[in-house]
Scaffold this motif. Structure first.
Motif, short mmCIF file in Angstrom:
data_model
loop_
_atom_site.label_atom_id
_atom_site.label_comp_id
_atom_site.label_asym_id
_atom_site.label_seq_id
_atom_site.Cartn_x
_atom_site.Cartn_y
_atom_site.Cartn_z
N THR A 211 50.80 35.62 43.04
CA THR A 211 50.60 36.55 41.93
C THR A 211 51.78 37.49 41.72
O THR A 211 51.81 38.20 40.72
CB THR A 211 49.32 37.38 42.17
N CYS A 213 54.59 36.50 40.89
CA CYS A 213 55.18 35.92 39.68
C CYS A 213 54.11 35.66 38.62
O CYS A 213 54.29 35.97 37.45
CB CYS A 213 55.92 34.62 40.00
N HIS A 214 52.99 35.09 39.05
CA HIS A 214 51.91 34.75 38.11
C HIS A 214 50.96 35.94 38.01
O HIS A 214 49.78 35.87 38.39
CB HIS A 214 51.17 33.50 38.59
N ASP A 215 51.48 37.06 37.49
CA ASP A 215 50.70 38.29 37.47
C ASP A 215 49.65 38.32 36.37
O ASP A 215 48.80 39.21 36.35
CB ASP A 215 51.63 39.49 37.32
N ARG A 216 49.68 37.37 35.44
CA ARG A 216 48.70 37.36 34.36
C ARG A 216 47.59 36.35 34.59
O ARG A 216 46.78 36.12 33.70
CB ARG A 216 49.40 37.05 33.03
N ILE A 217 47.55 35.76 35.75
CA ILE A 217 46.52 34.79 36.08
C ILE A 217 45.28 35.53 36.54
O ILE A 217 45.34 36.39 37.42
CB ILE A 217 47.00 33.82 37.17
N GLU A 218 44.14 35.20 35.93
CA GLU A 218 42.88 35.80 36.32
C GLU A 218 42.08 34.82 37.17
O GLU A 218 42.18 33.61 37.01
CB GLU A 218 42.07 36.21 35.09
N HIS A 555 41.29 29.19 34.90
CA HIS A 555 41.56 30.63 34.88
C HIS A 555 41.23 31.18 33.50
O HIS A 555 41.84 30.78 32.51
CB HIS A 555 43.02 30.92 35.22
N GLU A 557 40.77 33.45 30.05
CA GLU A 557 41.65 34.28 29.24
C GLU A 557 40.79 35.26 28.45
O GLU A 557 39.64 34.98 28.13
CB GLU A 557 42.46 33.41 28.26
N PRO A 558 41.33 36.44 28.12
CA PRO A 558 40.54 37.42 27.35
C PRO A 558 40.23 36.92 25.97
O PRO A 558 41.02 36.21 25.34
CB PRO A 558 41.46 38.65 27.32
#
Length: 565
Positions: A211, A213-218, A555, A557-558
């Protein structure tokens, strides 16, 4: 010298046979080693036992070592001069010197010891380490030490002292610990920097390393909800495995999804989930759409609307966007045509595909409706239009227009008399009051027309309080259009614009029944029975295989909504 070696053997039937061998050597070597000219096997025969040399006309035999002996004519000797007919014995093997034929310098007859088995010749070769200066244990420890140093100690020292940077590139580094190549995306991002993911030596990759790098992964399931449901956390690397060939980081097998969703009862604490184990009418539940529901509450001089998400089955779903719009009327070429070229309206005239090829750009008055519907209100001034989306500003624009119209002496003096239409009042021409009174009366009449009979009321829900204050009398309900009816699934519209038997509007109409939709409350999203006509979870003639990951993403998404129209 040229030597003839005649080997005499007796066959099992008692018949003798000879085998002649012609060789050219400097000396005739005799011993048990395989490199000897004459190899003789026996317990008392050394590897290099004796040598026969021709010196001038004399033939002499001599042992190669001081402690070795040969038997010449029955006498044990270390060396002797030989003549034709002399016999030499080597542990049961007999060599007899013969008169050499023409063209040969030396001729010997060999009678091998018949008691020597062919298996005894194996002892003449070095086939085990014990026959050399090495031993199995010594070689094993040497190899272990070399491998340990080259593959662990030296790379570990480079990693510890230089933090993985190649200070001495000619030394083995930790790159040899890799079990395979990186995926192309990761290799492009980090190159050969192993520490970018393996931050702690000799520890498996942590989720925090991913995370970073992949900080937008939920997470598939939010951590608090997962803990409440008693589910164990799954590491990123459990599914996304690196250093494998071929480099596929995304797990696409339906079994991964079906392992939980085929029997979702244990997950009842998270949400009410229907069982799903494939994509068919028998293995997948019907679709549910996410809609926006307005809730009105008193506020100010009118109502305030709060919007809430609601998930509803498609077969009973109804829109409540506060929009008035009949699809069937707009798609009927006998009723509606384009203003510029009189061609019938099509789907793409209002709905523009977004760059992600999945969603559509918001439908707005300015971009989608304005080409056919203007907001003009006074035929005598065709350039004046009302502002859209601002009721107060629209009334003020009407007021300003008529104040100027009735207050301008040039306009009132030059206005030509017009024949009144049967359904229109002629109040402006018949007004005998002052200019301000006439302008305000005309403003109230025009506002009432725009908000109750034509104009805004055509597409919008309008609340008429009936009050005297013209500025606060009308309230236009806000419009909210859903941008994604199925937020837990994704659908590529671009790939479906061309089908085997339909393109363009026909392709759109094969899924969205807009031709028979007379109300904006109709939800035109197809249910699963439409999708299974072309797709399935198994290979079938004329069908496209659709795995779980073909529509669903692991994962989330909003969910977004479009701005007010």
């Amino acid at each position: 010298m040229e030597v003839l070696i005649r080997e005499r053997r007796t066959r099992p039937d008692g018949i003798g046979e000879y085998l002649d061998t012609e060789i050219s050597v400097a000396s005739l070597s005799i011993g048990s080693a395989p490199d000897q000219t004459i190899q003789l096997i026996g317990p008392n025969i050394a590897a290099e036992h004796a040598e026969i040399v021709l010196s001038g006309t004399a033939i002499r035999i001599s042992c190669r070592q001081r402690d070795l002996r040969v038997v010449v004519n029955g006498e044990v000797q270390r060396g002797a001069t030989l003549r034709d007919g002399d016999t030499i014995e080597f542990d049961g093997h007999l060599l007899t010197l013969m008169a050499p034929p023409a063209g040969f310098d030396l001729a010997v007859e060999l009678v091998p010891n018949a008691s020597i088995n062919s298996s005894d010749f194996a002892g003449a070769f070095r086939t085990e380490l014990e026959q050399t200066w090495l031993s199995k244990r010594r070689v094993a420890w040497l190899l272990f030490a070399g491998i340990f140093a080259l593959t662990l100690l030296i790379p570990l020292s480079e990693l510890t002292w230089h933090h993985g940077t190649a200070q001495r590139p000619w030394l083995p580094a930790d790159g040899q610990w890799s079990t395979g190549a990186l995926s192309p995306a990761h290799r492009l991002a980090i190159g050969d920097d192993c520490s970018a993911c393996h931050a702690v030596p000799f520890a498996r990759v942590r989720d925090a390393d991913c995370t970073s790098c992949h900080d937008r992964i939920e997470d598939h399931i939010a951590a608090p909800v997962m803990m409440e449901a008693g589910l164990a956390h799954t590491r990123c690397a459990s599914c996304h495995r690196e250093h494998n060939e071929p480099p596929h980081l995304v797990e696409t097998s339906d079994s991964l999804c079906a392992s939980c969703h085929a029997d979702p009862q244990p997950l009842a604490q998270i949400a009410e989930l229907m069982p799903a184990s494939g994509f068919s009418l028998e293995t997948h539940p019907g679709f549910q759409v996410d809609l926006l529901r307005p809730v009105a509450r008193p506020g100010g001089s009118g109502l305030i609307f709060d919007w809430h998400d609601e998930s509803t089955a498609i077969d009973v779903a109804l829109e409540s966007s506060n929009l008035r719009f009949p699809h069937d009327v707009h798609l009927d070429p006998g009723k509606v045509r384009k203003v510029d070229d009189s061609r019938p309206l099509g789907c793409t005239d209002c709905h523009s595909l977004a760059p992600d090829k999945e969603h559509f750009l918001p439908v707005t008055m300015e971009d989608s409706c304005g080409s056919c519907h203007d907001l003009k209100f006074d035929p005598t001034d065709p350039t004046r239009q009302l502002p859209h989306g601002q009721p107060m500003e629209a009334i003020l624009a009407i007021e300003g227009h008529y104040l100027r119209k009735f207050g301008d002496p040039n306009k009132s003096g030059t206005r030509a008399a017009k024949r009144r239409l049967p359904d229109r009042s002629n109040a402006d021409e018949q007004c005998t009051d002052g200019a301000f009174a006439c302008a305000m009366r005309k403003t109230r009449d025009e506002a009432a027309l725009q908000f109750t009979l034509r104009g805004c009321i055509t597409c919008h829900m309008v609340e008429d309080s009936g009050g005297e204050d013209i500025y606060t009398r009308f309230q236009v309900y806000p419009i909210r259009l859903v941008s994604d009816y199925l937020p837990t699934a994704h659908f590529n519209h671009a790939s479906h614009l061309t089908q085997k038997d339909a393109t363009g509007d026909l392709a759109c109409g094969s899924c969205h029944d807009a031709l028979h939709s007379s109300q904006s409350s109709d939800v035109l999203i197809p249910d699963i029975d439409s999708c299974v006509q072309c797709h399935g979870d198994t290979a079938q003639p004329g069908a496209v295989v659709l795995p779980c990951i073909g529509c669903h993403i692991y994962h989330p998404e909003p969910t977004g909504v479009s701005p007010d129209v």
